[in-house]
Design an enzyme around this catalytic site. Structure first.
Site, PDB file in Angstrom:
ATOM      1  N   ASN A 226       0.851  -1.191   0.000  1.00 22.41           N
ATOM      2  CA  ASN A 226       0.000   0.000   0.000  1.00 22.41           C
ATOM      3  C   ASN A 226       0.889   1.245   0.000  1.00 22.41           C
ATOM      4  OD1 ASN A 226       0.584   0.790   2.835  1.00 22.41           O
ATOM      5  ND2 ASN A 226      -0.374  -1.193   3.237  1.00 22.41           N
TER       6      ASN A 226
ATOM      7  N   ASP B 124      -3.896  -6.426   5.123  1.00 22.83           N
ATOM      8  CA  ASP B 124      -4.886  -7.290   5.774  1.00 22.83           C
ATOM      9  C   ASP B 124      -4.950  -8.666   5.132  1.00 22.83           C
ATOM     10  OD1 ASP B 124      -5.896  -5.594   7.781  1.00 22.83           O
ATOM     11  OD2 ASP B 124      -6.961  -4.432   6.261  1.00 22.83           O
TER      12      ASP B 124
ATOM     13  N   LYS C 200       8.258 -17.447 -11.090  1.00 23.35           N
ATOM     14  CA  LYS C 200       7.535 -16.304 -11.649  1.00 23.35           C
ATOM     15  C   LYS C 200       6.295 -16.798 -12.410  1.00 23.35           C
ATOM     16  CE  LYS C 200       8.030 -12.380 -14.725  1.00 23.35           C
ATOM     17  NZ  LYS C 200       8.826 -11.726 -15.739  1.00 23.35           N
TER      18      LYS C 200
ATOM     19  N   PHE D 256      -4.142   3.541  14.609  1.00 20.10           N
ATOM     20  CA  PHE D 256      -4.436   4.536  13.571  1.00 20.10           C
ATOM     21  C   PHE D 256      -5.541   3.964  12.701  1.00 20.10           C
ATOM     22  CE2 PHE D 256      -1.415   8.129  13.183  1.00 20.10           C
ATOM     23  CZ  PHE D 256      -0.638   7.864  14.298  1.00 20.10           C
TER      24      PHE D 256
ATOM     25  N   LYS E 157     -13.098   0.144  15.285  1.00 18.47           N
ATOM     26  CA  LYS E 157     -11.724  -0.386  15.384  1.00 18.47           C
ATOM     27  C   LYS E 157     -11.184  -0.219  16.798  1.00 18.47           C
ATOM     28  CE  LYS E 157     -10.579   0.115  10.565  1.00 18.47           C
ATOM     29  NZ  LYS E 157      -9.972   0.891   9.525  1.00 18.47           N
TER      30      LYS E 157
ATOM     31  N   LYS F 210     -10.201  -3.586  18.820  1.00 24.24           N
ATOM     32  CA  LYS F 210      -8.767  -3.795  19.080  1.00 24.24           C
ATOM     33  C   LYS F 210      -8.402  -3.400  20.509  1.00 24.24           C
ATOM     34  CE  LYS F 210      -8.174  -2.891  14.182  1.00 24.24           C
ATOM     35  NZ  LYS F 210      -7.253  -3.466  13.228  1.00 24.24           N
TER      36      LYS F 210
END
Ligand code: PMT
Length: 402
Positions: A208, A277, A287, A324, A338, A342
């Site tokens: 990301n 995730d 490959k 975060f 969240k 958590k």
């Protein structure tokens, strides 16, 4: 951290004087007020006009100029600074100051001042290692003054060895550390930062946009505030902050293992990373070839990665956990969920659709939701300022618990 600090920069006659232009620019950028005093020899290397333009104030060098004399300028200059920085500091100026000689504007200001001096020596290796220079340095250290280490390498004179002036960035880091209150001393803080990568085959991976800047900033400021910091970092293109133990990982599972290793002894876990995730269900050790895939599309089956924060949230006991949330919509709802799932003490939500927030940049716009239901919406600010805000909040929770 250097905002509104008054720094008197003394520049003496060495070729490293050219680096002091960058130093002035960095000091100004970090919000410091800078007075520049040059020796006559320094003005032979770089024009005072350069420093005058960069510091946006008059450069001082003429002790006996009519104007200076009338204003008793050296006394006025000596009373203003929070620290005197001499960069570059030649063997000559170090020797003069160590022996109480005040024969130019800089050495006179030093004699008239009672603040600490930070020297960044720059000279030929033999001059630096000369027992006379070393004796002078020792004497000044005994008086409480400070010295940057010199770097080793090829010097302007062609010799190779010690005597290179510390880089401006190192000097700034030193000053930030010097001026920061060590209010997190004795605390062990684990910070996660950056993205994780999940390999599909030896060539391709899923990741990301996280650059690691948010997490690195928190780790760096926590260390400057005296905390013992472990920074668990995904692959990023940043220099590790000083005084931080860095653990490099690639995948979310590796991040999980690194957190497990350091969780037991920590007081605070700050999860600024953006772990993936999901990961490919099957890794291909060869490959994946386009020609072997006749159809126009292909799919990669993904499987869930462990949720690190959720796992450690269940066993956190006395530890403080900060998460975060990078969101694009329904921020309050998702951040709140969240935080509960958590078991976080608070969560820092950033709306990544807003200009200046989230990934990659040096700024962020955050809303902080805490377990007691308090919501704090913060304006656009530097990631460093947001880090200080988060660490202040952590400190408050720690104080309220003890
Ligand atoms: O690195 P920068 O370029 O500076 O960008 C900063 C940032 C946008 C990455 C950062 O500010 C941020 O928002 N980080 C969290 C991004 C994220 O993955 O959010 P999330 O909603 O998926 O996860 C919520 C929390 O759970 C986070 O604290 C995350 O670290 C944690 N998590 C997520 C997934 C997972 N498998 N394990 C976790 O522990």
């Amino acid at each position: 951290m250097l905002k509104d600090k008054h720094i008197l920069l003394g520049i003496t006659g060495g070729i490293a004087a050219y680096k002091s232009a960058d130093l002035v620019s960095k000091l100004k950028k970090s919000g410091a007020k800078v007075d520049v005093v040059m020796t006559k020899a320094a003005t032979e290397f770089v024009s005072p006009l350069t420093f005058q333009t960069m510091s946006q104030s008059k450069v001082h060098f003429d002790l006996f100029g009519l104007e200076s004399y009338m204003e008793v300028e050296h006394i006025a200059l000596a009373q203003r600074p929070d620290i005197i920085l001499i960069a570059p500091a030649t063997a000559n100026t170090i020797g003069k100051i160590a022996n109480g000689i005040a024969d130019n504007m800089l050495t006179t200001v030093v004699m008239a001042s009672n603040v600490s001096i930070l020297f960044a020596p720059a000279m030929n290796t033999n001059m630096y290692l000369n027992p006379i220079t070393q004796k002078n340095i020792k004497a000044l250290k005994e008086l409480g003054h400070q010295f940057m280490n010199t770097g080793e390498g090829r010097l302007a004179c062609g010799d190779v060895g010690a005597g290179k002036m510390a880089e401006p960035a190192e000097i700034i880091t030193y000053l930030e550390d010097y001026f920061t209150e060590k209010d997190l001393k004795g605390k062990k803080i684990v910070v996660t930062a950056g993205p994780t990568i999940e390999e599909i085959d030896p060539v391709r991976f899923i990741t990301n946009h996280s650059s690691g800047k948010m997490g690195y900033s928190i780790a760096s400021i926590a260390a400057k505030r005296g905390a013992e910091v472990v920074l668990i970092s995904g692959p990023v293109d940043l220099d590790p902050p000083s005084n931080v133990k860095i653990v490099n990982i690639k995948s979310t599972e590796e991040m999980m293992e690194a957190v497990r290793e350091h969780f037991e002894n920590c007081d605070v876990l700050i999860k600024a990373a953006a772990p993936s995730d999901f990961k490919p269900l099957n890794y291909s050790d060869k490959k994946i070839k386009k020609r072997e895939n006749e159809s126009k599309s292909m799919s990669i089956e993904l499987t869930k990665n462990p949720d690190i924060a959720a796992y450690f949230g269940k066993i956190k006991e006395h530890r403080i956990m900060v998460g975060f949330a990078a969101e694009t919509n329904n921020i309050e709802e998702y951040a709140g969920l969240k935080m509960k799932e958590k078991n976080l003490d608070f969560i820092v939500a950033n709306d990544i659709t807003q200009d200046g927030a989230g990934f990659k940049g040096d700024t962020n716009i955050a809303t902080i939701y805490d377990a007691s239901g308090q919501i704090e919406s913060l304006p656009l600010m530097s990631k460093d300022d947001l880090s200080s805000f988060i660490l202040d909040k952590v400190k408050l929770i720690l104080e309220n618990r003890s």
